[in-house]
Design a protein around this motif. Structure first.
Motif, PDB file in Angstrom:
ATOM      1  N   UNK A 111      19.625  43.199   8.761  1.00  0.00           N
ATOM      2  CA  UNK A 111      19.051  42.923  10.079  1.00  0.00           C
ATOM      3  C   UNK A 111      19.299  41.483  10.507  1.00  0.00           C
ATOM      4  N   UNK A 112      19.312  40.561   9.556  1.00  0.00           N
ATOM      5  CA  UNK A 112      19.593  39.160   9.883  1.00  0.00           C
ATOM      6  C   UNK A 112      21.035  39.003  10.387  1.00  0.00           C
ATOM      7  N   UNK A 113      21.980  39.718   9.755  1.00  0.00           N
ATOM      8  CA  UNK A 113      23.365  39.692  10.236  1.00  0.00           C
ATOM      9  C   UNK A 113      23.451  40.291  11.639  1.00  0.00           C
ATOM     10  N   UNK A 114      22.772  41.403  11.832  1.00  0.00           N
ATOM     11  CA  UNK A 114      22.823  42.085  13.128  1.00  0.00           C
ATOM     12  C   UNK A 114      22.188  41.230  14.227  1.00  0.00           C
ATOM     13  N   UNK A 115      21.139  40.499  13.882  1.00  0.00           N
ATOM     14  CA  UNK A 115      20.447  39.672  14.870  1.00  0.00           C
ATOM     15  C   UNK A 115      21.388  38.620  15.451  1.00  0.00           C
ATOM     16  N   UNK A 116      22.265  38.063  14.613  1.00  0.00           N
ATOM     17  CA  UNK A 116      23.189  37.029  15.101  1.00  0.00           C
ATOM     18  C   UNK A 116      24.234  37.585  16.053  1.00  0.00           C
TER      19      UNK A 116
END
Length: 293
Positions: A111-116
């Motif tokens: 989710x952290x990767x997707x948020x960026x």
């Protein structure tokens, strides 16, 4: 089963359309090639032509007579080769860790990767991070480290890794192989289409990079090739200075405009020759994650 007359006619129309489309796409490229080998005076008088009316290689001589373009070429080659290798390594490691339920909180980390991909801190925060905390100003690594991993490419590779049969991983673990050995000996060799395709995406990105030079580089010896070509295209005076520096005779017309065309041809060379070697992997790589078992 033989094709019917209608099928043959339709196939001929498709081939004809593809050929015409290829010619239309190739025409601007050939026009730049022909004009870059045209004498500066003839170009100003007669305009651009596919076949040069007065052949001249003065523009290419002017480019390589100075250190501006060769130095930028070396910088861009280093950034492309090293950056692509490091990006593939980091991306494959992240994708492998987030695939196949290897981590307990893999979905939360993803989710952290997707948020960026959806939100960005903006140019000001990026500038402060790069210069103050990472200390990459006037460093060649400013082209590589801030864009080392692309979340989009990581998710593509993760989907490809998920399609690899789980039995291979289980048998490797029974033989005593660790995660690093499985990634190196099993996953990467089976993922060459994905690696080649994503590697080409990374290479194109690094080769076309010019914004870091504009924001973070003050040393002209660290300017990238695309930043130099951007300056030349926007600034005729810079093209004039390069042309004058590379001119053999002061009486001849300095090839300022043909230098801009020749520089454009020089910049696209390696990428154009790279694509045929990766073409056989490219179609398979575009289907990454498209087929689920």
């Amino acid at each position: 089963m033989k094709d019917s007359r209608f099928d043959k006619t339709l196939k001929a129309i498709f081939y004809l359309f593809a050929a015409v489309f290829a010619i239309v796409c190739l025409y601007p490229f050939l026009l730049v090639v022909g004009s870059s080998f045209t004498d500066e005076t003839t170009l100003l008088q007669d305009g651009y032509n596919l076949l040069p009316k007065a052949f001249s290689a003065a523009a290419y001589q002017a480019i390589f007579a100075t250190r501006t373009i060769p130095d930028a070429y070396l910088v861009t080659l280093f950034v492309t080769v090293v950056g692509t290798g490091l990006s593939l390594l980091a991306t494959s490691m992240a994708a492998y860790a987030l695939s196949g339920r290897r981590l307990r909180y893999a979905s939360h980390i993803a989710l952290f990767f997707y948020f960026t991909m959806l939100f960005s801190g903006g140019m000001v925060s990026s500038y402060i991070l790069t210069t103050k905390y990472l200390g990459l100003q006037n460093s060649i690594w400013v082209y590589i480290l801030p864009v080392l991993v692309s979340p989009w490419n990581m998710f593509l590779m993760r989907n490809f890794f998920n399609d690899i049969p789980k039995e291979l991983f289980e048998s490797a673990k029974l033989e005593g192989a660790g995660e690093a050995r499985i990634l190196r000996s099993i996953v990467i060799p089976l993922s060459l289409p994905a690696m080649a395709t994503i590697g080409l995406f990374y290479a194109l990105g690094y080769w076309s990079s010019w914004q870091p030079a504009m924001l973070y580089i003050d040393n002209p010896q660290l300017f990238s090739l695309q930043y130099i070509i951007m300056q030349i295209i926007r600034n005729v005076d810079m093209a004039q200075s390069i042309a004058v520096a590379g001119s053999q005779t002061a009486m001849s017309t300095a090839p300022a405009y043909t230098v801009r065309l020749a520089t454009a041809m020089v910049t696209i060379g390696p990428i154009v020759f790279l694509y045929p070697f990766l073409q056989r992997y490219f179609v398979g790589g575009l289907k990454v994650g498209a087929i689920k078992g």
